[in-house]
Design an enzyme around this catalytic site. Structure first.
Site, mmCIF file in Angstrom:
data_model
loop_
_atom_site.group_PDB
_atom_site.id
_atom_site.type_symbol
_atom_site.label_atom_id
_atom_site.label_comp_id
_atom_site.label_asym_id
_atom_site.label_seq_id
_atom_site.Cartn_x
_atom_site.Cartn_y
_atom_site.Cartn_z
ATOM 1 N N SER A 126 0.953 -1.028 0.156
ATOM 2 C CA SER A 126 0.106 -0.178 0.067
ATOM 3 C C SER A 126 0.852 1.188 0.041
ATOM 4 O O SER A 126 2.093 1.222 0.447
ATOM 5 C CB SER A 126 -0.873 -0.026 1.329
ATOM 6 O OG SER A 126 -1.264 1.126 1.442
ATOM 7 N N TYR A 150 -1.814 -1.170 10.866
ATOM 8 C CA TYR A 150 -1.994 -1.552 9.610
ATOM 9 C C TYR A 150 -0.737 -1.396 8.607
ATOM 10 O O TYR A 150 -0.251 -2.259 8.011
ATOM 11 C CB TYR A 150 -3.412 -1.080 8.985
ATOM 12 C CG TYR A 150 -3.363 -1.190 7.741
ATOM 13 C CD1 TYR A 150 -3.785 -2.563 7.144
ATOM 14 C CD2 TYR A 150 -3.237 -0.265 6.571
ATOM 15 C CE1 TYR A 150 -4.014 -3.051 5.642
ATOM 16 C CE2 TYR A 150 -3.218 -0.399 5.261
ATOM 17 C CZ TYR A 150 -3.522 -2.034 4.854
ATOM 18 O OH TYR A 150 -3.535 -1.904 3.660
ATOM 19 N N LYS A 154 2.326 -3.849 6.759
ATOM 20 C CA LYS A 154 2.723 -3.757 5.248
ATOM 21 C C LYS A 154 4.308 -3.655 5.262
ATOM 22 O O LYS A 154 5.067 -4.243 4.473
ATOM 23 C CB LYS A 154 2.039 -2.661 4.479
ATOM 24 C CG LYS A 154 0.282 -2.726 4.378
ATOM 25 C CD LYS A 154 -0.033 -4.303 3.255
ATOM 26 C CE LYS A 154 -1.322 -4.600 3.478
ATOM 27 N NZ LYS A 154 -1.564 -5.825 2.833
HETATM 28 P P1 NAD Z 1 -11.438 -6.955 1.240
HETATM 29 O O1 NAD Z 1 -11.441 -6.998 2.778
HETATM 30 O O2 NAD Z 1 -12.556 -6.686 0.354
HETATM 31 O O3 NAD Z 1 -10.622 -8.472 0.851
HETATM 32 C C1 NAD Z 1 -9.899 -9.215 1.824
HETATM 33 C C2 NAD Z 1 -10.408 -10.629 1.696
HETATM 34 O O4 NAD Z 1 -9.602 -11.421 2.544
HETATM 35 C C3 NAD Z 1 -11.692 -10.681 2.197
HETATM 36 O O5 NAD Z 1 -12.614 -11.348 1.167
HETATM 37 C C4 NAD Z 1 -11.393 -11.433 3.581
HETATM 38 O O6 NAD Z 1 -12.755 -12.125 3.697
HETATM 39 C C5 NAD Z 1 -10.512 -12.256 3.232
HETATM 40 N N1 NAD Z 1 -9.621 -12.569 4.627
HETATM 41 C C6 NAD Z 1 -9.272 -11.700 5.445
HETATM 42 N N2 NAD Z 1 -8.457 -12.517 6.562
HETATM 43 C C7 NAD Z 1 -8.261 -13.504 5.839
HETATM 44 C C8 NAD Z 1 -7.431 -14.860 6.286
HETATM 45 N N3 NAD Z 1 -6.859 -14.676 7.260
HETATM 46 N N4 NAD Z 1 -7.515 -15.896 5.526
HETATM 47 C C9 NAD Z 1 -8.269 -15.994 4.452
HETATM 48 N N5 NAD Z 1 -8.966 -14.892 4.003
HETATM 49 C C10 NAD Z 1 -8.882 -13.890 4.558
HETATM 50 O O7 NAD Z 1 -9.737 -5.959 1.089
HETATM 51 P P2 NAD Z 1 -9.256 -5.356 -0.224
HETATM 52 O O8 NAD Z 1 -9.832 -3.788 -0.436
HETATM 53 O O9 NAD Z 1 -9.655 -6.283 -1.352
HETATM 54 O O10 NAD Z 1 -7.824 -5.472 -0.051
HETATM 55 C C11 NAD Z 1 -7.080 -6.485 -0.401
HETATM 56 C C12 NAD Z 1 -5.576 -6.515 -0.105
HETATM 57 O O11 NAD Z 1 -5.370 -5.113 -0.497
HETATM 58 C C13 NAD Z 1 -5.346 -6.099 1.507
HETATM 59 O O12 NAD Z 1 -4.283 -6.923 1.931
HETATM 60 C C14 NAD Z 1 -5.181 -4.811 1.673
HETATM 61 O O13 NAD Z 1 -4.339 -4.575 2.778
HETATM 62 C C15 NAD Z 1 -4.672 -4.431 0.522
HETATM 63 N N6 NAD Z 1 -4.970 -2.787 0.028
HETATM 64 C C16 NAD Z 1 -6.125 -2.352 -0.099
HETATM 65 C C17 NAD Z 1 -6.231 -1.072 -0.230
HETATM 66 C C18 NAD Z 1 -7.827 -0.287 -0.430
HETATM 67 O O14 NAD Z 1 -7.947 0.707 -0.058
HETATM 68 N N7 NAD Z 1 -8.980 -1.367 -0.620
HETATM 69 C C19 NAD Z 1 -5.210 -0.279 -0.462
HETATM 70 C C20 NAD Z 1 -3.771 -0.801 -0.415
HETATM 71 C C21 NAD Z 1 -3.667 -2.053 -0.118
HETATM 72 C C1 WQD Z 2 -9.400 9.685 1.025
HETATM 73 C C2 WQD Z 2 -9.469 11.096 1.222
HETATM 74 C C3 WQD Z 2 -9.790 11.800 3.628
HETATM 75 C C4 WQD Z 2 -13.540 9.598 4.230
HETATM 76 C C5 WQD Z 2 -6.939 4.769 3.043
HETATM 77 C C6 WQD Z 2 -6.007 4.023 3.891
HETATM 78 C C7 WQD Z 2 -4.930 3.581 2.881
HETATM 79 C C8 WQD Z 2 -5.229 2.810 1.776
HETATM 80 C C9 WQD Z 2 -6.529 3.548 1.132
HETATM 81 C C10 WQD Z 2 -5.110 0.391 2.494
HETATM 82 C C11 WQD Z 2 -8.930 11.892 2.487
HETATM 83 C C12 WQD Z 2 -11.186 12.232 2.899
HETATM 84 C C13 WQD Z 2 -12.557 10.103 3.780
HETATM 85 C C14 WQD Z 2 -14.919 10.654 4.588
HETATM 86 C C15 WQD Z 2 -13.506 12.524 3.881
HETATM 87 N N1 WQD Z 2 -5.473 1.351 2.348
HETATM 88 N N2 WQD Z 2 -12.252 11.525 3.802
HETATM 89 N N3 WQD Z 2 -14.416 11.711 4.431
HETATM 90 O O1 WQD Z 2 -6.914 7.585 4.015
HETATM 91 O O2 WQD Z 2 -6.300 8.098 1.483
HETATM 92 O O3 WQD Z 2 -6.183 5.857 2.381
HETATM 93 O O4 WQD Z 2 -7.404 3.858 2.105
HETATM 94 O O5 WQD Z 2 -3.993 0.284 2.303
HETATM 95 O O6 WQD Z 2 -3.574 2.812 3.782
HETATM 96 O O7 WQD Z 2 -5.267 5.001 4.905
HETATM 97 O O8 WQD Z 2 -8.594 6.924 1.995
HETATM 98 O O9 WQD Z 2 -10.713 6.943 1.204
HETATM 99 O O10 WQD Z 2 -10.156 6.979 3.601
HETATM 100 O O11 WQD Z 2 -9.687 8.844 2.419
HETATM 101 O O12 WQD Z 2 -13.283 13.600 3.807
HETATM 102 O O13 WQD Z 2 -15.971 10.128 4.968
HETATM 103 O O14 WQD Z 2 -10.991 11.477 1.803
HETATM 104 O O15 WQD Z 2 -9.644 12.708 4.546
HETATM 105 O O16 WQD Z 2 -8.542 12.901 2.183
HETATM 106 P P1 WQD Z 2 -6.895 7.122 2.530
HETATM 107 P P2 WQD Z 2 -9.797 7.289 2.286
#
Ligand code: NAD
Ligand code: WQD
Length: 336
Positions: A126, A150, A154
């Protein structure tokens, strides 16, 4: 022969879209998911989109017996590891659950791969690993830091992967740093389905547009950004999915590899830009209040995308209007 890819967390938001992209690229997908943040319905939806049902194992990446069985009975070429917990706020309340799922889960998975002699691994990292940006755009060599558990999980897994890569020959590892994934498959059949109150901006905005919540709270309008609200690099989840297919192909072509790549568009948009784009997509007025900053938020972040292009030949193609159009189609579809 068709190669089988193990997709952990494949029933979740990014994993389900990547499963579609993998199937359409000719791979067979085996999903391992414990359904803690997803449901089995997604398998039918994927099947409707691609005409192909992914194989599914309900189980936890922290269960060595499940992993042993999958690796012994299926010829798995590579693992894409999405499974984990992802809510920043929650990670400060239950840090041990985050270290257990994200760090321990990755360690056990990698150990099972090592035993099974499967050494191609794509990891969901991330942009959170960059902490508060010292300069923009964010290049992959920007110093890393974490301000919450979190983010720290990572960082730790990124380091574990580097240690493992250096410990023995033959590992092919991609560490993909996602920026802000949003949107949905254009069919409207799969998308993001947060449980409870969404933590992230776009699912929250979608629920306000759908009339399920009264107003968006805009966290801070006094940042040093063009309109004072936070700026982020929002990336369409289908572009992100395609980035995984290209990272996988790249790894499979190498004898060994440790690749670290940003997956973003290279462009930043403000909270108000996104609300306006969603109003356009939905044809609804989206009421909002300007409120205090959310603790821990940064002002702005967007990706440098050159390494992704040079190494993978990948660039994001979809803009914010398409992200909002597709998210709205999903939102209206799933609430009927
Ligand atoms: P999500 O929660 O929609 O998907 C994660 C999936 O993993 C879910 O289906 C959950 O049931 C499953 N899961 C969780 N723990 C598990 C375990 N121990 N064993 C088996 N299955 C398990 O999340 P997402 O948004 O699809 O994110 C996927 C990955 O990408 C995560 O590692 C997250 O940290 C990373 N990521 C997400 C974002 C984002 O903003 N969505 C940003 C950066 C990184
Ligand atoms: C985006 C913008 C908020 C909600 C997070 C994690 C990051 C990654 C992606 C996993 C910001 C603003 C938000 C609301 C708002 N995930 N906001 N009102 O914080 O950039 O990233 O998700 O790895 O690690 O930190 O994403 O969508 O929460 O926020 O004004 O109700 O929207 O302040 O500027 P963020 P976000």
């Amino acid at each position: 022969m068709t190669q089988t890819i193990l997709v952990t967390g494949g029933a979740g938001f990014i994993g389900s879209h990547t499963t579609v992209a993998l199937q359409q690229a000719g791979y067979r997908v085996l999903i391992l998911d414990n359904l803690s943040n997803s449901s089995l319905d997604v398998l039918d939806a994927i099947t409707r989109i691609t005409g192909m049902r992914p194989d599914f194992a309900e189980g936890d990446v922290r269960d060595p017996e499940t992993l042993e069985l999958l690796f012994r009975t299926r010829k798995i070429t590579a693992v894409l590891h999405f499974a984990g917990l992802k809510a920043v706020g929650e990670s400060t309340q239950i840090p041990l659950a985050y270290y257990d799922n994200n760090v321990q889960g990755s360690v056990l998975l990698l150990a099972a791969m090592q035993r099974a002699d499967v050494r191609s691994f794509v990891f969901s990292s991330s942009a959170t690993v960059y902490g508060d940006p010292q300069k923009l755009p964010l290049t992959e060599d920007h110093p890393r830091s974490a301000t919450n558990p979190y983010g720290h999980t990572k960082l730790v897994v990124e380091d574990i992967l580097e240690n493992l890569y250096r410990s023995e020959a033959g590992w092919r590892i991609a560490r993909l740093r996602y920026f802000n994934p949003v949107g949905a498959h254009p069919s409207g059949l799969i998308g993001e389905a947060p449980q409870g109150i969404p933590n992230n901006l776009m699912p929250y905005v979608a629920q306000v547009a759908a009339g399920q919540r009264p107003k968006v709270q805009v966290f801070g309008n006094d940042y040093d950004t063009p309109d004072g609200t936070g700026v982020r690099d929002y990336i369409h989840v289908m572009d992100l999915a395609q980035g995984h297919v290209q990272a996988l192909r790249h790894c499979l072509e190498k004898e060994q590899e440790l690749l670290t790549v940003n997956l973003g568009t290279g462009k930043g948009y403000s909270v108000l830009d996104m609300i306006r784009a969603f109003e356009q997509a939905s044809g609804k007025t989206i009421p909002y209040d300007l409120v205090a900053r959310r603790p821990g938020d940064i002002a702005a972040c967007w990706a440098d995308t050159e390494i992704a292009y040079q190494k993978l030949g990948w660039r994001a193609e979809k803009g914010i209007q398409e992200m909002c159009d597709d998210a709205w189609r999903w939102e209206t579809n799933r609430s009927v």
